[in-house]
Design a protein around this motif. Structure first.
Motif, PDB file in Angstrom:
ATOM      1  N   LEU A 114       0.835  -1.209   0.000  1.00 30.89           N
ATOM      2  CA  LEU A 114       0.000   0.000   0.000  1.00 30.89           C
ATOM      3  C   LEU A 114       0.866   1.253   0.000  1.00 30.89           C
ATOM      4  O   LEU A 114       0.529   2.255  -0.606  1.00 30.89           O
ATOM      5  CB  LEU A 114      -0.856   0.028   1.258  1.00 30.89           C
ATOM      6  CG  LEU A 114      -2.302  -0.405   1.189  1.00 30.89           C
ATOM      7  CD1 LEU A 114      -3.010   0.001   2.470  1.00 30.89           C
ATOM      8  CD2 LEU A 114      -3.024   0.181   0.006  1.00 30.89           C
ATOM      9  N   MET A 115       1.991   1.155   0.701  1.00 32.78           N
ATOM     10  CA  MET A 115       2.831   2.339   0.881  1.00 32.78           C
ATOM     11  C   MET A 115       3.823   2.527  -0.269  1.00 32.78           C
ATOM     12  O   MET A 115       4.574   3.504  -0.269  1.00 32.78           O
ATOM     13  CB  MET A 115       3.612   2.222   2.190  1.00 32.78           C
ATOM     14  CG  MET A 115       2.731   2.176   3.411  1.00 32.78           C
ATOM     15  SD  MET A 115       3.764   1.801   4.837  1.00 32.78           S
ATOM     16  CE  MET A 115       2.556   1.302   6.024  1.00 32.78           C
ATOM     17  N   LEU A 116       3.803   1.592  -1.213  1.00 32.92           N
ATOM     18  CA  LEU A 116       4.817   1.618  -2.278  1.00 32.92           C
ATOM     19  C   LEU A 116       4.922   2.962  -2.974  1.00 32.92           C
ATOM     20  O   LEU A 116       6.010   3.470  -3.211  1.00 32.92           O
ATOM     21  CB  LEU A 116       4.471   0.568  -3.351  1.00 32.92           C
ATOM     22  CG  LEU A 116       5.060  -0.801  -3.161  1.00 32.92           C
ATOM     23  CD1 LEU A 116       4.675  -1.701  -4.329  1.00 32.92           C
ATOM     24  CD2 LEU A 116       6.570  -0.727  -3.041  1.00 32.92           C
ATOM     25  N   GLY A 117       3.775   3.541  -3.291  1.00 32.25           N
ATOM     26  CA  GLY A 117       3.787   4.776  -4.064  1.00 32.25           C
ATOM     27  C   GLY A 117       4.301   5.959  -3.284  1.00 32.25           C
ATOM     28  O   GLY A 117       4.547   7.015  -3.854  1.00 32.25           O
ATOM     29  N   LEU A 164      -6.473   0.129  -3.844  1.00 28.74           N
ATOM     30  CA  LEU A 164      -6.243   0.918  -2.634  1.00 28.74           C
ATOM     31  C   LEU A 164      -4.895   1.637  -2.695  1.00 28.74           C
ATOM     32  O   LEU A 164      -4.747   2.744  -2.208  1.00 28.74           O
ATOM     33  CB  LEU A 164      -6.282   0.009  -1.397  1.00 28.74           C
ATOM     34  CG  LEU A 164      -7.635  -0.621  -1.109  1.00 28.74           C
ATOM     35  CD1 LEU A 164      -7.542  -1.574   0.070  1.00 28.74           C
ATOM     36  CD2 LEU A 164      -8.657   0.458  -0.801  1.00 28.74           C
ATOM     37  N   ARG A 165      -3.925   0.991  -3.348  1.00 27.50           N
ATOM     38  CA  ARG A 165      -2.592   1.589  -3.425  1.00 27.50           C
ATOM     39  C   ARG A 165      -2.640   2.936  -4.154  1.00 27.50           C
ATOM     40  O   ARG A 165      -2.057   3.924  -3.709  1.00 27.50           O
ATOM     41  CB  ARG A 165      -1.626   0.642  -4.151  1.00 27.50           C
ATOM     42  CG  ARG A 165      -0.185   1.068  -4.084  1.00 27.50           C
ATOM     43  CD  ARG A 165       0.707   0.005  -4.694  1.00 27.50           C
ATOM     44  NE  ARG A 165       0.591  -0.033  -6.138  1.00 27.50           N
ATOM     45  CZ  ARG A 165       1.294   0.744  -6.954  1.00 27.50           C
ATOM     46  NH1 ARG A 165       2.144   1.617  -6.465  1.00 27.50           N
ATOM     47  NH2 ARG A 165       1.137   0.648  -8.248  1.00 27.50           N
ATOM     48  N   ASP A 193     -17.643   2.877  -1.808  1.00 31.42           N
ATOM     49  CA  ASP A 193     -17.604   3.725  -0.611  1.00 31.42           C
ATOM     50  C   ASP A 193     -16.267   4.466  -0.523  1.00 31.42           C
ATOM     51  O   ASP A 193     -16.223   5.653  -0.232  1.00 31.42           O
ATOM     52  CB  ASP A 193     -17.804   2.886   0.661  1.00 31.42           C
ATOM     53  CG  ASP A 193     -19.255   2.445   0.807  1.00 31.42           C
ATOM     54  OD1 ASP A 193     -20.107   3.007   0.084  1.00 31.42           O
ATOM     55  OD2 ASP A 193     -19.510   1.526   1.602  1.00 31.42           O
ATOM     56  N   PHE A 194     -15.169   3.736  -0.798  1.00 34.64           N
ATOM     57  CA  PHE A 194     -13.841   4.382  -0.820  1.00 34.64           C
ATOM     58  C   PHE A 194     -13.826   5.523  -1.819  1.00 34.64           C
ATOM     59  O   PHE A 194     -13.316   6.604  -1.564  1.00 34.64           O
ATOM     60  CB  PHE A 194     -12.771   3.395  -1.291  1.00 34.64           C
ATOM     61  CG  PHE A 194     -12.220   2.525  -0.219  1.00 34.64           C
ATOM     62  CD1 PHE A 194     -11.824   3.045   0.996  1.00 34.64           C
ATOM     63  CD2 PHE A 194     -12.064   1.161  -0.444  1.00 34.64           C
ATOM     64  CE1 PHE A 194     -11.314   2.227   1.975  1.00 34.64           C
ATOM     65  CE2 PHE A 194     -11.561   0.330   0.532  1.00 34.64           C
ATOM     66  CZ  PHE A 194     -11.183   0.859   1.741  1.00 34.64           C
ATOM     67  N   MET A 195     -14.371   5.215  -2.997  1.00 33.11           N
ATOM     68  CA  MET A 195     -14.337   6.223  -4.065  1.00 33.11           C
ATOM     69  C   MET A 195     -15.118   7.468  -3.646  1.00 33.11           C
ATOM     70  O   MET A 195     -14.663   8.592  -3.831  1.00 33.11           O
ATOM     71  CB  MET A 195     -14.911   5.640  -5.368  1.00 33.11           C
ATOM     72  CG  MET A 195     -13.994   4.618  -6.000  1.00 33.11           C
ATOM     73  SD  MET A 195     -14.757   3.762  -7.389  1.00 33.11           S
ATOM     74  CE  MET A 195     -14.874   5.056  -8.604  1.00 33.11           C
ATOM     75  N   ARG A 196     -16.275   7.252  -3.045  1.00 35.44           N
ATOM     76  CA  ARG A 196     -17.085   8.408  -2.634  1.00 35.44           C
ATOM     77  C   ARG A 196     -16.373   9.217  -1.557  1.00 35.44           C
ATOM     78  O   ARG A 196     -16.402  10.441  -1.566  1.00 35.44           O
ATOM     79  CB  ARG A 196     -18.450   7.935  -2.121  1.00 35.44           C
ATOM     80  CG  ARG A 196     -19.337   7.410  -3.232  1.00 35.44           C
ATOM     81  CD  ARG A 196     -20.783   7.251  -2.785  1.00 35.44           C
ATOM     82  NE  ARG A 196     -21.560   6.680  -3.870  1.00 35.44           N
ATOM     83  CZ  ARG A 196     -21.925   5.401  -3.934  1.00 35.44           C
ATOM     84  NH1 ARG A 196     -21.591   4.557  -2.967  1.00 35.44           N
ATOM     85  NH2 ARG A 196     -22.614   4.946  -4.963  1.00 35.44           N
ATOM     86  N   ARG A 197     -15.693   8.480  -0.645  1.00 35.82           N
ATOM     87  CA  ARG A 197     -14.960   9.178   0.419  1.00 35.82           C
ATOM     88  C   ARG A 197     -13.876  10.050  -0.172  1.00 35.82           C
ATOM     89  O   ARG A 197     -13.715  11.206   0.184  1.00 35.82           O
ATOM     90  CB  ARG A 197     -14.329   8.128   1.352  1.00 35.82           C
ATOM     91  CG  ARG A 197     -14.992   8.106   2.706  1.00 35.82           C
ATOM     92  CD  ARG A 197     -14.657   6.915   3.532  1.00 35.82           C
ATOM     93  NE  ARG A 197     -13.247   6.564   3.603  1.00 35.82           N
ATOM     94  CZ  ARG A 197     -12.826   5.365   4.008  1.00 35.82           C
ATOM     95  NH1 ARG A 197     -13.696   4.450   4.359  1.00 35.82           N
ATOM     96  NH2 ARG A 197     -11.547   5.084   4.067  1.00 35.82           N
ATOM     97  N   LEU A 198     -13.115   9.467  -1.123  1.00 35.17           N
ATOM     98  CA  LEU A 198     -12.008  10.217  -1.725  1.00 35.17           C
ATOM     99  C   LEU A 198     -12.528  11.340  -2.618  1.00 35.17           C
ATOM    100  O   LEU A 198     -11.929  12.410  -2.704  1.00 35.17           O
ATOM    101  CB  LEU A 198     -11.105   9.278  -2.520  1.00 35.17           C
ATOM    102  CG  LEU A 198     -10.251   8.380  -1.638  1.00 35.17           C
ATOM    103  CD1 LEU A 198      -9.594   7.289  -2.449  1.00 35.17           C
ATOM    104  CD2 LEU A 198      -9.181   9.186  -0.924  1.00 35.17           C
ATOM    105  N   LYS A 199     -13.643  11.085  -3.282  1.00 32.38           N
ATOM    106  CA  LYS A 199     -14.244  12.131  -4.119  1.00 32.38           C
ATOM    107  C   LYS A 199     -14.602  13.351  -3.251  1.00 32.38           C
ATOM    108  O   LYS A 199     -14.375  14.492  -3.648  1.00 32.38           O
ATOM    109  CB  LYS A 199     -15.496  11.572  -4.801  1.00 32.38           C
ATOM    110  CG  LYS A 199     -16.220  12.570  -5.673  1.00 32.38           C
ATOM    111  CD  LYS A 199     -17.439  11.948  -6.307  1.00 32.38           C
ATOM    112  CE  LYS A 199     -18.638  12.833  -6.051  1.00 32.38           C
ATOM    113  NZ  LYS A 199     -19.817  12.496  -6.814  1.00 32.38           N
TER     114      LYS A 199
END
Ligand SMILES: Nc1ncnc2c1ncn2[C@@H]1O[C@H](COP(=O)(O)OP(=O)(O)OP(=O)(O)O)[C@@H](O)[C@H]1O
Length: 508
Positions: A114-117, A164-165, A193-199
């Motif tokens: 996950l932290m790679l980027g 997720l990354r 749900d993730f997408m909406r949160r980030l949006k």
């Protein structure tokens, strides 16, 4: 229906648009994949990108993310024209493309992947403790263990991790190329749900999908490509129906397939399972009749896929009986796919990357590959018969290519899938096992595939469809086995089979 209006460079509203492309063109060899495409993606929106297989979606997002270079045209990020954009520079600028093939490093843990980027590039300092805490928060409820090596995660978990990354890496434009293929209803909701949160935090998404319900659920705007041209779109997805979306994509109305379900209770079985125990699945009794189409569905690891692989002999069973019609031996278990294949059992694997088409070979050669015995006459391969067979399935599958002689690796992803499916169907099996047969296939061809399976079943072929696509199951099968914890928990037949029931929206 409003057509997406491309914004021009110095326009007053240019700030509203994080990413724009103008007059993009892409030619592969002599073939035009994109022609004069101009479109603008509104900041903080979820923008659907639709089109039939081969329409040019992957090519377009490949260019937007720096993976491919355009033949003509310009990309603007935050109003600034980009010169030569490659993947590192686009990622640095915050544009990430998440493809279907997970870019995961197997020996690193899920959290480390996950932290790679966001590992420090040069002199940056990273607050690892906070990162780990954030990673734990993000992975909570995903079923992914923070410390598990990524190589040990199943295919769906790896896909989730990949998505997720990009989200975790602080992307401001995240492009998801068919991210939900083979995800369960719950997984999809979790992703949305993730997408909406980030949006809500201002992240912009470009979302490629062949599923209308997803587009209607998650997207604010859509653009539609047809044969490399921007054919239309809408900035108000909420006002569209599923039928209107299909019409935009296909340029014509779509006739949805629905099988006329039948009952088979009395017929002698084509496949008979008794007391089968395999790794992570056990089935006391299951009969599948000639001509019957049975769906296997359930959460990943619940047993649907596992049982299909046992029946084909890809996974050896530990005990019990799997008997095919005409076999007199009572304890014959297929121990190798070759045995199953020789007895007329055909299998389409969901791992098209590993078991898929051979890229350098022609479409035709790939289609006839598994049917060599049936096209060979007295030991010699009849070129005529081979051509006839491959042409038939080339046409039936609606493969978008100049001819069956072109190499498979010049095809779009969905068209490669059609080749794999055509190859399996061409074997003329008596039992057909299809694992996610229409994944990645566009809405029009999906109906054709379901129709072909229906026709085959009418010739007496017994069919098993393993799928997480509840719409596909509802349209295609006579009976559904719902797997839970390695066993068939419930069976639905006839009018009990509804999309809502399979989605868990109404009680069984
Ligand atoms: N490397 C390549 N060489 C030659 N032609 C290619 C290559 N990659 C793609 N194409 C062609 O470009 C066109 C657009 O393909 P692309 O992969 O962008 O379609 P797509 O809309 O993403 O399709 P799908 O839904 O099947 O993934 C297709 O006709 C395809 O055959």
């Amino acid at each position: 229906m409003r057509v997406t209006v491309p914004m021009t460079a110095g326009s007053q509203a240019a700030d509203d648009y994080v990413l724009r492309v103008e007059n993009l063109g892409k030619v592969y060899g002599g073939a035009v994949a994109l022609r004069d495409v101009s479109l603008a993606i509104r900041r903080g929106s979820i923008h659907g990108l639709l089109g039939e297989n081969g329409a040019g979606k992957s090519t377009l997002v490949g260019i937007m993310s720096g993976q491919r270079q355009p033949t003509t045209g310009t990309i603007y990020l935050d109003g600034v024209a980009l010169g030569h954009a490659d993947v590192p520079s686009m990622e640095e600028a915050g544009v990430f493309l998440v493809t279907q093939e997970p870019m995961i490093i197997d020996h690193l843990s899920a959290a480390e992947n996950l932290m790679l980027g966001i590992w420090p590039r040069r002199f940056g300092f990273v607050n690892w403790r906070k990162l780990r805490k954030d990673a734990a928060r993000m992975l909570a409820g995903t079923g992914i263990d923070l410390d598990r090596p990524a190589g040990k995660l199943d295919a769906v978990a790896r896909r989730k991790l990949n998505i997720l990354r990009a989200m975790f890496s602080g992307g401001k434009v995240i492009i998801l190329d068919e991210p939900t293929a083979a995800l369960t209803v719950e997984d999809r909701q979790q992703l949305f749900d993730f997408m909406r949160r980030l949006k809500a935090d201002g992240v912009t998404f470009i979302f490629i999908s062949h599923y209308n319900d997803e587009i209607l659920d998650i997207c604010d705007a859509v653009s539609v490509l047809r044969d490399g041209i921007l054919a239309g779109g809408s900035e108000d997805v909420g006002s569209l129906t599923s039928a209107q979306l299909s019409e935009l994509v296909l340029g014509r109305g779509l006739v949805l397939f629905q099988r006329e379900r039948r009952e088979f209770a009395e017929d002698a079985p084509a496949v008979q399972l008794r007391d089968v125990v395999g790794p992570s699945v056990r089935v006391p009794a299951l009969d599948i009749r000639p001509g019957e189409v049975v769906g296997f569905t359930g959460l990943p690891g619940a047993g649907a896929k596992e049982l299909a692989r046992c029946i084909f002999g890809l996974t050896p069973v530990q005990s019990g009986t799997i008997r095919f019609a005409d076999e007199t031996e009572t304890h014959k278990l297929p121990t190798h796919p070759r045995d199953a294949f020789e007895s007329g059992i055909a299998f389409l694997s969901d791992d098209r990357r590993r078991d898929g088409a051979i890229g350098q070979m022609s479409i035709g050669a790939n289609i006839s590959l598994s049917s060599l015995a049936s096209v060979a006459r007295s030991g010699f391969l009849s070129k005529d018969a081979e051509l006839k067979l491959s042409d038939r399935y080339f046409a039936a599958m609606g493969i978008k290519a100049p001819s069956a002689a072109v190499a498979v690796d010049t095809l779009s992803g969905g068209n490669q899938q059609k080749v794999c499916l055509g190859r399996v169907l061409a074997t003329g099996p008596r039992v057909l096992i299809l694992d996610e047969p229409t994944r990645g296939i566009d809405v029009g061809v999906k109906q054709d595939v379901l129709r072909i399976v229906d026709e085959l079943s009418r010739t007496g072929v017994a069919v098993i469809i393993v799928s997480t696509d509840t719409d596909e199951i509802t349209r295609a099968v006579d009976r559904v086995c719902i797997f839970e914890n390695g066993a068939i928990a419930r069976e639905l037949t006839g009018s009990e089979i509804t999309n809502d029931r399979l989605r868990g929206l109404e009680p069984s």
